[in-house]
Write a protein that holds these residues in place. Structure first.
Motif, PDB file in Angstrom:
ATOM      1  N   PRO A   1      50.014  43.862  39.557  1.00 37.16           N
ATOM      2  CA  PRO A   1      48.687  44.353  39.946  1.00 37.16           C
ATOM      3  C   PRO A   1      47.596  43.561  39.222  1.00 37.16           C
ATOM      4  O   PRO A   1      47.769  43.170  38.068  1.00 37.16           O
ATOM      5  N   LEU A   2      46.501  43.319  39.906  1.00 39.55           N
ATOM      6  CA  LEU A   2      45.399  42.571  39.302  1.00 39.55           C
ATOM      7  C   LEU A   2      44.526  43.517  38.490  1.00 39.55           C
ATOM      8  O   LEU A   2      44.083  44.554  38.981  1.00 39.55           O
TER       9      LEU A   2
ATOM     10  N   SER B   1      43.139  40.483  33.485  1.00 38.64           N
ATOM     11  CA  SER B   1      44.323  39.672  33.777  1.00 38.64           C
ATOM     12  C   SER B   1      44.081  38.221  33.366  1.00 38.64           C
ATOM     13  O   SER B   1      43.013  37.656  33.623  1.00 38.64           O
ATOM     14  N   HIS B   2      45.096  37.642  32.748  1.00 39.71           N
ATOM     15  CA  HIS B   2      45.008  36.231  32.353  1.00 39.71           C
ATOM     16  C   HIS B   2      45.569  35.370  33.485  1.00 39.71           C
ATOM     17  O   HIS B   2      46.613  35.666  34.046  1.00 39.71           O
TER      18      HIS B   2
ATOM     19  N   THR C   1      47.423  31.809  39.048  1.00 42.07           N
ATOM     20  CA  THR C   1      48.445  32.836  39.212  1.00 42.07           C
ATOM     21  C   THR C   1      48.412  33.809  38.042  1.00 42.07           C
ATOM     22  O   THR C   1      48.201  33.400  36.899  1.00 42.07           O
ATOM     23  N   VAL C   2      48.635  35.084  38.333  1.00 34.08           N
ATOM     24  CA  VAL C   2      48.778  36.084  37.270  1.00 34.08           C
ATOM     25  C   VAL C   2      50.254  36.436  37.126  1.00 34.08           C
ATOM     26  O   VAL C   2      51.013  36.383  38.094  1.00 34.08           O
ATOM     27  N   PHE C   3      50.638  36.785  35.901  1.00 34.15           N
ATOM     28  CA  PHE C   3      52.019  37.152  35.607  1.00 34.15           C
ATOM     29  C   PHE C   3      52.047  38.468  34.846  1.00 34.15           C
ATOM     30  O   PHE C   3      51.086  38.825  34.155  1.00 34.15           O
TER      31      PHE C   3
ATOM     32  N   ARG D   1      43.490  36.386  44.377  1.00 29.78           N
ATOM     33  CA  ARG D   1      42.672  35.187  44.222  1.00 29.78           C
ATOM     34  C   ARG D   1      41.812  35.330  42.972  1.00 29.78           C
ATOM     35  O   ARG D   1      41.259  36.402  42.703  1.00 29.78           O
ATOM     36  N   ARG D   2      41.718  34.247  42.243  1.00 29.67           N
ATOM     37  CA  ARG D   2      40.937  34.275  41.001  1.00 29.67           C
ATOM     38  C   ARG D   2      39.472  34.489  41.324  1.00 29.67           C
ATOM     39  O   ARG D   2      38.899  33.751  42.149  1.00 29.67           O
TER      40      ARG D   2
END
Length: 309
Positions: free
Chosen positions: A210-211, A215-216, A225-227, A303-304
């Motif tokens: 989940p964003l 989030s880094h 990309t987020v992890f 999306r960032r």
């Protein structure tokens, strides 16, 4: 049926028995029939007929490898669907695989080094949807000093969930829902020097999380990309070493694992550094063998924000 979830209805139990019987039947087939006939049939149906998520796979490949020609991307795409079919065969074949058969099909390249390094310590074993990831927890079959607490996401389909749970049960492997893993570890870890089995927590960490506002973002396969950061948080909180399970396909149905240490449990690291090391190792493996990663997953739904660019 033994160990089927108690909240299943009579109809669901019957369906579990039917699906399990199909898995058992496939497991009875000789190797050549499973991997060189049935696998090719599944490949043809999934890729050529049903076109399962072909658009998603194609878009993911183009965005990840923008410099590669279309012909090469089509080759990778075709090889990916071959691998996806092989994963299915390898997974359901566990229905009648003994522990000895599992060890024959999955070897650990640096086993002595890993077991020596882990002696008397708990550890985090990070993996990804790469190769036949269901086999990564087979490390537990090589040691009595540790067991693997394999973290999983319960599936919405209760029938398939019950079948998967039964397929995954092995000596020295315990299945823990993701939401319960921290509480499980706190309740079951042993004090330093105490006798008993230590815990290796197995986590698949390349899902799309989940964003969150904080989030880094990592640069992964040429995309923002987020992890999940659960591995890093647990490593720092409990001072646990972190290993990355790198998998190599030897031939159809046979794999080699190599566990690479990402963090020793003591080193002072900046924020997100452990996750960064995981991302870089996974990216390296994908670049070397792109057909082995799960390209059909909708990995880049987020999306960032422009304000974070």
């Amino acid at each position: 049926m033994k160990r089927v979830r108690s909240n299943l209805t009579v109809w669901q139990r019957a369906m579990v028995s039917l699906v399990w019987g199909c898995c058992w039947f496939i497991g009875l087939m000789p190797h050549w029939l499973r991997y060189y006939v049935l696998q090719e049939v599944i490949y043809f149906l999934v890729y050529k007929c049903l076109r399962y998520r072909v658009r998603v796979v194609t878009e993911n490949l183009r965005n990840s490898f923008p410099d590669r020609p279309e012909a090469e991307l089509r080759r990778i795409r075709s090889a990916f669907y071959h691998n996806l079919s092989e994963i299915f065969i390898s997974t359901v074949s566990q229905a009648r695989m003994t522990d000895d058969e599992c060890r024959r099909r999955v070897r650990v390249r640096n086993l002595d080094e890993v077991l020596s390094d882990l002696r008397g310590r708990d550890a985090l074993l990070s993996t990804a949807h790469f190769g036949c990831w269901e086999y990564d927890s087979f490390l537990a079959l090589y040691t009595g000093d540790h067991y693997v607490a394999a973290v999983y996401h319960p599936l919405e389909n209760k029938v398939i969930d019950a079948v998967y749970l039964r397929l995954r049960r092995r000596r020295n492997i315990r299945l823990i829902p993701m939401k319960e893993i921290i509480r499980y570890y706190i309740d079951h870890r042993l004090p330093a020097g105490a006798p008993g089995q230590r815990i290796g927590i197995g986590l698949i960490a390349d899902q799309n999380p989940p964003l969150r506002p904080n989030s880094h973002w990592f640069r992964f396969l040429r995309q923002d990309t987020v992890f999940f950061d659960g591995i890093e948080k647990m490593a720092l909180k409990f001072r646990m070493p972190v290993y990355f399970c790198s998998q190599r396909r030897l031939r159809r149905g046979y794999y080699e694992l190599e566990f690479r240490r990402l963090y020793d449990g003591e080193e002072a690291v900046p924020p997100n550094e452990i996750t960064e090391r995981y991302v870089r190792q996974l990216e390296k493996d994908i670049e070397a063998h792109p057909e082995l990663w799960l390209w059909s997953h909708r990995r880049w739904k987020h999306r960032r924000p422009s304000c974070q660019s």
